[in-house]
Design a protein around this motif. Structure first.
Motif, short mmCIF file in Angstrom:
data_model
loop_
_atom_site.label_atom_id
_atom_site.label_comp_id
_atom_site.label_asym_id
_atom_site.label_seq_id
_atom_site.Cartn_x
_atom_site.Cartn_y
_atom_site.Cartn_z
N LEU A 136 -4.24 3.34 1.57
CA LEU A 136 -4.84 3.12 2.88
C LEU A 136 -5.41 4.45 3.43
CD1 LEU A 136 -5.43 1.21 5.24
CD2 LEU A 136 -3.16 1.74 6.15
N ALA A 137 -4.60 5.52 3.30
CA ALA A 137 -5.04 6.83 3.80
C ALA A 137 -6.32 7.27 3.11
CB ALA A 137 -3.94 7.87 3.60
N ARG A 138 -6.39 7.04 1.79
CA ARG A 138 -7.60 7.42 1.06
C ARG A 138 -8.82 6.66 1.54
NH1 ARG A 138 -7.68 9.98 -3.84
NH2 ARG A 138 -5.66 10.72 -4.56
N ARG A 139 -8.62 5.37 1.79
CA ARG A 139 -9.75 4.57 2.25
C ARG A 139 -10.22 5.02 3.62
NH1 ARG A 139 -9.24 -1.68 2.32
NH2 ARG A 139 -10.73 -1.24 3.98
N LEU A 140 -9.29 5.48 4.44
CA LEU A 140 -9.66 5.89 5.81
C LEU A 140 -10.25 7.29 5.86
CD1 LEU A 140 -6.58 4.58 7.81
CD2 LEU A 140 -8.87 3.61 7.74
N ASP A 141 -10.04 8.06 4.80
CA ASP A 141 -10.43 9.47 4.83
C ASP A 141 -11.82 9.64 4.27
OD1 ASP A 141 -10.53 12.17 4.93
OD2 ASP A 141 -8.62 12.51 3.90
N LYS A 142 -12.78 10.00 5.15
CA LYS A 142 -14.16 10.14 4.70
C LYS A 142 -14.56 11.61 4.61
CE LYS A 142 -14.68 5.68 4.92
NZ LYS A 142 -14.65 4.90 3.68
N ARG A 143 -13.55 12.49 4.59
CA ARG A 143 -13.88 13.91 4.63
C ARG A 143 -14.46 14.42 3.31
NH1 ARG A 143 -8.40 16.00 7.33
NH2 ARG A 143 -7.69 14.35 5.97
N ASN A 144 -14.13 13.73 2.21
CA ASN A 144 -14.68 14.15 0.93
C ASN A 144 -15.72 13.15 0.45
OD1 ASN A 144 -12.85 16.38 0.66
ND2 ASN A 144 -11.27 14.83 0.34
N PRO A 145 -16.77 13.65 -0.18
CA PRO A 145 -17.79 12.72 -0.67
C PRO A 145 -17.19 11.79 -1.70
CG PRO A 145 -18.21 14.95 -1.47
CD PRO A 145 -17.06 15.03 -0.53
N GLY A 146 -17.71 10.57 -1.77
CA GLY A 146 -17.24 9.63 -2.78
C GLY A 146 -16.20 8.67 -2.26
N ASN A 147 -15.69 8.90 -1.05
CA ASN A 147 -14.71 7.95 -0.49
C ASN A 147 -15.40 6.89 0.37
OD1 ASN A 147 -12.51 9.01 -1.66
ND2 ASN A 147 -11.84 10.20 0.11
#
Lengths: 221, 365
Positions: free
Chosen positions: A210-221
């Protein structure tokens, strides 16, 4: 393993999950605002109340440094007042909630503090008020960190919920101690430990995904 | 200090009027530093004004005083006819919505798309949802990012991020745009593109732009007016062409040297003498703008019997006029050289006699 044993295991698993979910939800409701307050109330912050911040910080630290098993015993009067008893799943939820609030407050505080200070400048320059800064800037930008912190809190709660078993709290910990340890049933102990591992694994991977999906700080997410 | 423009002193001529602005920072060891030591400054409506100065000169504090992000200790900040320092929090917030701002590090929300970032300023200003979408599309079209609307900032280049910042700042129709070192994190080519965009916005929307920078190249490229700041004070201000061609203050001259390509090579500087020598060369630094810069200066000197050797120099556009800066070694009759310098000055050139060197210093190598 006999059908009775399996039914005991099923009941205990439900009790553990219930304790974790109820304590987790209640502690989140209290811990998120508290963490926001801690992050925003320092001298020079958005809503400076340094005196109150120090006082609350002290209480938070005191609660976190008290060993959980001592906290359980120490707040028995409060537990009785709230649930009418000091034994069982409902009663165990009180110390679990109380222990999780300061933990969640601190992880939320650190996630909010990590939001780039330049964003606050930009928001203020756009005419944002403190409420808008919290709802439109800080919480959305800190959301991945907050989810990771809440995941950590949930995993801790699973561990603590096993500990309250030792003082009559019910759940998997209780089962493990009474059957696995006191009645020498290693297969029961193994089953309890396996279920706890599965629960923790599920929480950890679910929270991380869930955290990865919410995190747009890095390209590719 | 004179206002930037004389003869245009109607109240409406200025978008920003700063009067008596001071700001003091208190260090940890009890020391105090005056970031702004009494600034009186009027910013022309509809123009692009650049505030330049070395780091620590107070540029950032001055810019942040204009929208009261940093409240000055004393003085008044008047923007578009309103005194911002006297407003309560709520009115100040509303006033800020008519002042756009862009930043060196863009300050975009990582968890919002490009369109979401542009929409933010409108949401904060309380625009109705139905009007936000079309306005965002309009702005993305203006800055050339329509195809990136659903991307997140992490997937953009620096120049694209700054375009989003500009779109976000312009969305609520501000009357003033503040640029805080807006191109300092960008490469030269991207810097040029962003400056061109700022120029375009200034011309097409009539938006007043106030920018701070430590790069004279940015001033030359985009600004109409320049204000030079040093140690919290304004040491010089005026139209860019005038300040570039005739800098009055030593700090301004130093600041301009690198930009105009008229730094004396160290090898020559080491051999520089203050008095003329027999058969020596006279080194001059010359700045000229406009017609004079485009005229055949060197052959004019030749016609006067003076040999001019170029040591360093550059001719580049200043706004839409040529701006020449050069260092030349003049050899010939001493009287003729003096006379030629006198005549060039009379034609508007800024000439500094740097000193004298033996002829072999400029012919060798």
């Amino acid at each position: 393993m006999s059908p009775q044993m399996l039914s005991l295991l099923a009941d205990a698993t439900v009790q553990t999950l219930l304790m974790v979910v109820v304590a987790g939800v209640l502690a989140t409701l209290a811990g998120v605002p508290l963490g926001l307050f801690l992050a925003l109330s320092g001298a020079g912050d958005l809503l400076p109340r340094p005196g109150l911040q120090r006082a609350i910080g002290l209480i938070v630290n005191a609660t976190r440094s008290t060993p959980f098993i001592i906290l359980v015993v120490a707040i028995v009067p409060l537990t009785r007042l709230l649930t009418g008893t000091s034994i069982g799943t409902a009663a165990a939820t009180v110390p679990l909630t109380l222990a999780a609030i300061p933990f969640i407050a601190r992880v939320v505080e650190s996630a909010v503090r990590e939001v780039d200070h330049g964003l606050l400048d930009a928001a203020r320059a756009m005419g944002a008020g403190p409420g808008q800064i919290v709802t439109k800037i800080l919480l959305p930008e800190a959301r991945a960190g907050i989810v990771r912190g809440l995941t950590l809190a949930a995993v801790n709660l699973v561990g603590y919920s096993a500990m309250v078993g030792a003082v009559g709290g019910g759940g998997l910990g209780d089962l493990g101690i009474r059957y696995g340890y006191q009645r020498f049933m290693p297969e029961m102990m193994l089953a309890v430990v396996l279920i706890l591992i599965i629960v923790v694994q599920a929480l950890q991977s679910g929270g991380e995904a869930l955290a990865r999906r919410l995190d747009k700080r890095n390209p590719g997410n | 200090m004179d206002p930037i423009v004389t003869g245009q002193d109607a109240p409406d001529a200025f978008m920003v009027r700063l009067a008596g602005i001071t700001k003091i920072f208190h260090g940890k060891d009890g020391q105090t530093v005056a970031a702004l030591a009494g600034i009186d400054l009027n910013i022309l409506r509809g123009g692009i004004t650049a505030i330049v100065g070395p780091s620590g000169a107070g540029k950032s504090s001055l810019l942040r005083a204009v929208n009261v992000l940093e409240r000055p200790d004393t003085g008044t900040v008047n923007v578009g006819g309103r005194d911002l320092t006297s407003l309560d929090d709520e009115s100040l917030r509303r006033a800020r919505q008519s002042i756009g701002m862009i930043f060196q590090h863009f300050n975009l929300l990582a968890n919002r798309t490009v369109a979401g970032n542009v929409a933010l300023s409108l949401e904060l200003a309380g625009w109705p949802t139905a009007k936000i979408g079309p306005r965002v599309a309009e702005l993305l079209n203006l800055v050339g990012l329509t195809d990136k609307a659903t991307h997140y900032p992490a997937a953009l280049s620096g120049g694209q991020k700054q375009r989003v910042g500009i779109a976000r700042a312009l969305a609520p129709n501000p009357q003033l745009l503040l640029c805080d070192e807006a191109t300092s994190a960008l490469d030269p080519e991207t810097t040029r593109q962003i400056l061109a965009l700022i120029r375009k916005i200034n011309r097409e929307l009539g938006l007043t732009v106030l920018l701070i920078t430590h790069e004279m190249a940015v001033v030359r490229e985009v600004a109409d007016q320049v204000v030079v700041l040093e140690a919290g004070r304004i040491i010089e201000q005026g139209p860019v062409a005038q300040v570039f061609a005739h800098p009055q203050h030593q700090t301004t001259r130093c600041f301009l040297l690198g930009e105009t390509g008229t730094e004396l090579p160290p090898a020559l500087a080491a051999r520089l003498l203050t008095t003329p020598i027999a058969d020596g060369a006279t080194l001059i630094r010359l700045h000229a703008v406009g017609e004079l810069a485009a005229s055949p200066l060197l052959s004019d000197l030749g016609a006067a019997g003076i040999a001019a050797r170029l040591i360093a120099g550059r001719v580049q556009p200043l706004g839409d006029r040529p701006f020449a800066g050069l260092i030349a070694a003049l050899t010939g009759n001493v009287g003729a050289i003096d006379n030629a310098i006198h005549q060039l000055r009379a034609r508007g050139a800024e000439i500094e006699v740097l000193g004298h060197v033996a002829t072999d210093a400029v012919t060798a190598g």
